[in-house]
Design a protein around this motif. Sequence first.
Motif, PDB file in Angstrom:
ATOM      1  N   ASP A   1      -1.038-113.872 -16.013  1.00  0.00           N
ATOM      2  CA  ASP A   1      -1.127-112.866 -17.176  1.00  0.00           C
ATOM      3  C   ASP A   1      -2.986-112.613 -17.276  1.00  0.00           C
ATOM      4  N   TYR A   2      -3.075-111.568 -16.923  1.00  0.00           N
ATOM      5  CA  TYR A   2      -4.797-111.275 -16.089  1.00  0.00           C
ATOM      6  C   TYR A   2      -4.753-110.687 -18.005  1.00  0.00           C
TER       7      TYR A   2
ATOM      8  N   ASP B   1      -9.607-113.615 -20.564  1.00  0.00           N
ATOM      9  CA  ASP B   1     -10.641-114.088 -21.543  1.00  0.00           C
ATOM     10  C   ASP B   1     -11.078-114.636 -21.346  1.00  0.00           C
ATOM     11  N   GLU B   2     -10.738-115.819 -20.451  1.00  0.00           N
ATOM     12  CA  GLU B   2     -10.806-117.446 -20.170  1.00  0.00           C
ATOM     13  C   GLU B   2     -11.462-117.465 -19.624  1.00  0.00           C
ATOM     14  N   TRP B   3     -12.323-116.426 -18.423  1.00  0.00           N
ATOM     15  CA  TRP B   3     -13.312-116.454 -17.248  1.00  0.00           C
ATOM     16  C   TRP B   3     -14.982-115.708 -18.239  1.00  0.00           C
ATOM     17  N   ALA B   4     -14.395-115.375 -19.995  1.00  0.00           N
ATOM     18  CA  ALA B   4     -15.396-114.281 -20.103  1.00  0.00           C
ATOM     19  C   ALA B   4     -15.909-115.755 -21.095  1.00  0.00           C
ATOM     20  N   GLU B   5     -14.717-116.740 -21.788  1.00  0.00           N
ATOM     21  CA  GLU B   5     -15.712-117.573 -23.240  1.00  0.00           C
ATOM     22  C   GLU B   5     -16.616-118.498 -21.840  1.00  0.00           C
ATOM     23  N   ILE B   6     -16.184-118.810 -20.563  1.00  0.00           N
ATOM     24  CA  ILE B   6     -17.018-119.176 -19.046  1.00  0.00           C
ATOM     25  C   ILE B   6     -18.433-118.454 -19.104  1.00  0.00           C
ATOM     26  N   LEU B   7     -18.837-117.524 -19.336  1.00  0.00           N
ATOM     27  CA  LEU B   7     -19.227-116.859 -18.436  1.00  0.00           C
ATOM     28  C   LEU B   7     -20.875-116.968 -20.179  1.00  0.00           C
TER      29      LEU B   7
ATOM     30  N   LEU C   1     -15.377-101.953 -15.357  1.00  0.00           N
ATOM     31  CA  LEU C   1     -14.576-101.910 -14.771  1.00  0.00           C
ATOM     32  C   LEU C   1     -12.906-102.169 -15.254  1.00  0.00           C
ATOM     33  N   GLU C   2     -13.390-102.635 -16.367  1.00  0.00           N
ATOM     34  CA  GLU C   2     -11.937-102.755 -16.747  1.00  0.00           C
ATOM     35  C   GLU C   2     -12.070-101.532 -17.508  1.00  0.00           C
ATOM     36  N   THR C   3     -13.117-101.030 -18.256  1.00  0.00           N
ATOM     37  CA  THR C   3     -12.535 -99.581 -18.855  1.00  0.00           C
ATOM     38  C   THR C   3     -12.371 -98.461 -17.763  1.00  0.00           C
ATOM     39  N   ARG C   4     -12.804 -98.493 -17.022  1.00  0.00           N
ATOM     40  CA  ARG C   4     -11.943 -97.494 -16.144  1.00  0.00           C
ATOM     41  C   ARG C   4     -10.672 -97.380 -16.152  1.00  0.00           C
TER      42      ARG C   4
ATOM     43  N   ILE D   1      -8.735-102.924 -26.764  1.00  0.00           N
ATOM     44  CA  ILE D   1      -9.290-103.458 -26.886  1.00  0.00           C
ATOM     45  C   ILE D   1      -7.883-104.607 -26.111  1.00  0.00           C
ATOM     46  N   THR D   2      -8.868-105.603 -25.939  1.00  0.00           N
ATOM     47  CA  THR D   2      -8.798-107.354 -25.316  1.00  0.00           C
ATOM     48  C   THR D   2      -9.414-108.031 -26.480  1.00  0.00           C
TER      49      THR D   2
END
Length: 151
Positions: free
Chosen positions: A10-11, A16-22, A63-66, A89-90
């Motif tokens: 589930d990308y 989301d999890e990666w962003a929270e870590i960052l 990148l996500e937007t593109r 939106i995510t």
Amino acid sequence: MKNVDYIKLDYDKLLDEWAEILFKDAEEYEKKRDQASTDSYAYGYFAGKHDGVIQAIAKLSILETRKARKYIKEIVNKEELTMKSKHGITQYRLSFVRRYAQEISEEVAKIEMVYHLSEQSLIDEKVAENYISGYIRSLEEKSKYFKGYIR
């Protein structure tokens, strides 16, 4: 070779999890930066680390937007629009916007505090000008990233 069942990732959740870590890393670096003296090596080091993490998040957003735009074009042909495909939106993007809104609000509060200290002659006017101009530059950068996630 044997048939291998690949795990479907589930990308969105992964991002989301990666962003929270960052975001946590960025907050940690920001706290360490703020605890250091502004003319110290540690201040520059932690400021650089904080900026690097924020740039990584911003580049991922671009990148996500593109990719989302390309995905939307493919989906529109199939008429399968979802909330994500309509608006891009995510939870990842909403979390980013919320945190930047909070940081922007904190920067404005700092500007107001320095302004009032200067007005009451509790700090030198030149020092106040330097702090305020620094906060304004920071606000400009943060609002640029903020707008990138809203669009």
